[in-house]
Write an enzyme that holds these catalytic residues in place. Structure first.
Site, short mmCIF file in Angstrom:
data_model
loop_
_atom_site.label_atom_id
_atom_site.label_comp_id
_atom_site.label_asym_id
_atom_site.label_seq_id
_atom_site.Cartn_x
_atom_site.Cartn_y
_atom_site.Cartn_z
N GLU A 111 15.53 14.98 86.16
CA GLU A 111 14.94 16.02 87.38
C GLU A 111 14.89 15.41 88.67
O GLU A 111 15.60 14.54 88.78
CB GLU A 111 13.25 15.99 86.58
CG GLU A 111 13.41 16.95 85.29
CD GLU A 111 11.73 17.13 84.93
OE1 GLU A 111 10.99 16.97 85.79
OE2 GLU A 111 11.56 17.42 83.93
N HIS A 326 1.69 23.15 92.50
CA HIS A 326 1.88 22.68 91.12
C HIS A 326 1.19 21.36 90.98
O HIS A 326 0.48 21.55 89.93
CB HIS A 326 3.27 22.41 91.06
CG HIS A 326 3.87 21.82 89.85
ND1 HIS A 326 4.00 22.74 88.66
CD2 HIS A 326 4.56 20.60 89.48
CE1 HIS A 326 4.49 21.83 87.63
NE2 HIS A 326 4.70 20.80 88.29
C1 SIN Z 1 8.99 20.74 85.70
O1 SIN Z 1 9.11 20.98 84.83
O2 SIN Z 1 9.65 20.96 86.78
C2 SIN Z 1 7.58 20.08 86.11
C3 SIN Z 1 7.57 18.94 85.51
C4 SIN Z 1 6.64 18.00 86.18
O3 SIN Z 1 5.94 18.45 87.33
O4 SIN Z 1 6.42 16.80 86.21
#
Ligand code: SIN
Length: 494
Positions: A111, A326
């Site tokens: 990520e 978020h």
């Molecule tokens: C995502 O899956 O993009 C969110 C995961 C997160 O916010 O750690």
């Protein structure tokens, strides 16, 4: 001998991890405003960041966490989180939890702003759902879970927290007393119009803690996720893991949006969100192109279902996206024992500001935080002596109930405008004037026999919005998730 009593307000991952680790030591009551599965944990699509790969290293995870946080993090907390992660993951696996694997090796996802593949996941994008089921099974018949119950005010005696006043859906009041009270109520992204959270995430824990005298910290730092899909009825999260598997952000002409950044689509979230926000403000639509993701439906079954439900065609491969609130880095200030500035009142998970995330959280560090700090707080509370019972004298309740003069929808819209992805100090001052005109209770109890559940939520959202605004006004420089307009950034530099 009477066992010690623990009240946990919340039933998400940090609450469950804490309860599970204290089953031998306390009688545990968990309170949920909705049902026990409601909340953000169940929605978590990403996974858990943890150093497991041969080529990865704890120092690298620490570095990425500090970098994402613009080095405003509390370094000791970061080290505690990341160094304890592998052991906590082993305990989770020993308790029966299964992460996705291929030929005996964990499948590690990537990520934004991580230098290595280090995200453990379960059921593809269903890590949160599986963790929720796992813990609720472990806790079944071992703790008391009270659902559809809203915590309204904390009860204090001689300056320390001794319990909580609750109201249920029939507006019946009930007070609970305990040796320790833990807020695990989640964050405050739900004060915005567009967000990825469960709608109940309205900052309630921060509001009730603050009114009881607890200090707050870092509230201006709100993470906007770049990719909320724009469905007919709703916005919903498209995990960053999708970009980790090769999806790219494009405009309506198919031009690649993040081409100029060294980390491309996996640049830090605040950077990507600002780029998309600026384009959206200029009237340009933005899309996530998933055509190059191999086996999309198998790897992301939950997102696949959400796309179907919202009539977004996967075969066409272009998902309309925009940034949205978020994760919230701020919360109740806690010390290294997870205690707020009100004695015997603790906070864990997103409601707590431990300083671990600094000015912006690294992706997939939040489920990790819930697991590591949930266990850490259990270790703290296990050794606490029982609290001697005293005489609780109830606070005088406010006499009059004034109208709030702002609807929840109008407040969410205003937060989106003023406290969103990019902020302006001049506009924030305007918002300050608007909020100042409203009767917001900042100290003491708010319980009143004539109030509805919606009213309590509105009061909490107003107070949290006011506190976020104040924090944003106090933070003069543009840093991490607190972004000022380019014009104001320059003015600060001069
Ligand atoms: C995502 O899956 O993009 C969110 C995961 C997160 O916010 O750690």
């Amino acid at each position: 001998m009477k066992r010690k009593q623990l009240i946990i307000i919340g039933t998400g991952l940090s609450a469950c991890q804490l309860a599970y680790n204290l089953l031998n030591d306390y009688d545990v009551i968990m309170l949920s405003k909705g049902d026990k599965q409601t909340g953000n944990t169940v929605k978590a699509q990403g996974g858990i960041a943890c150093v497991m790969g041969q080529h990865d290293h704890l120092d690298s995870h620490i570095h990425d966490t500090l970098m994402a946080g613009s080095f405003l993090n509390d370094v000791a907390q970061v080290e505690k989180l990341i160094k304890n992660a592998p052991n906590v993951m082993q305990s989770l696996i020993q308790s029966g939890f299964i992460f996705d694997q291929v030929v005996g090796q964990f499948i590690l996802g990537k990520e934004g702003a991580h230098q290595h593949r280090r995200i453990l996941h379960a059921g593809g994008d269903q890590t949160g759902k599986r963790l929720t089921c796992h813990y609720h099974q472990l806790l079944q018949d071992k703790v008391t879970i009270i659902e559809q119950t809203t915590a309204v005010d904390l009860l204090k005696q001689e300056g320390r927290c001794v319990g909580v006043r609750t109201v249920n859906h029939s507006l019946e009041r009930q007070d609970y007393f305990a040796d320790a009270v833990v807020l695990a109520t989640g964050g405050y992204a739900g004060i915005f119009q567009h967000h990825s959270n469960d709608p109940l995430m309205t900052g309630d824990g921060i509001a009730i803690g603050y009114r009881a005298g607890a200090a707050v910290k870092d509230l201006e730092f709100i993470q906007f996720h770049p990719t909320l899909a724009i469905g007919h009825q709703q916005r919903f999260l498209i995990s960053e893991a999708v970009r980790g598997e090769g999806a790219r952000l494009v405009n309506g002409r198919g031009e690649y949006i993040m081409a100029d950044h060294p980390l491309k689509d996996l640049a830090p979230r605040d950077v990507v969100s600002q780029v998309l926000y600026t384009r959206n403000q200029q009237g340009e639509a933005t899309y996530l192109d998933i055509r190059s993701v191999k086996g999309f439906q198998r790897r992301f079954p939950q997102i696949t279902d959400l796309l179907h439900e919202n009539s977004i065609d996967i075969k066409q491969g272009l998902i309309p996206v925009q940034p949205g609130a978020h994760f919230t880095m701020g919360g109740l200030a806690v010390n290294e024992q997870h205690e707020t500035t009100v004695p015997h009142l603790y906070a864990i998970g997103e409601v707590a500001a431990t300083g671990v995330h600094g000015a912006n959280r690294l992706a997939s560090n939040s489920l990790l935080e819930a697991l590591v700090f949930g266990k850490d707080l259990a270790d703290v509370l296990r050794n606490k002596p029982p609290m001697s019972p005293g005489t609780y004298v109830p606070e005088d309740l406010p006499m009059k109930v004034q109208p709030l003069d702002m609807s929840i929808e109008a407040l969410k819209q205003a937060n989106e405008t003023y406290l969103g992805v990019v902020r302006s100090q001049t506009a924030l001052k305007q918002f300050e004037k608007e909020l100042r005109a409203l009767p917001i209770t900042t100290r003491g109890a708010i319980d009143h026999p004539t109030k509805t559940l919606e009213r309590y939520t509105s009061e909490n959202m107003l107070l949290v919005s006011q506190l976020v605004l104040q924090a944003a006004l106090n933070r003069k420089e543009s840093i991490g998730a607190h972004k000022l307009t380019n014009k104001e950034k320059q003015a600060v530099r001069q």
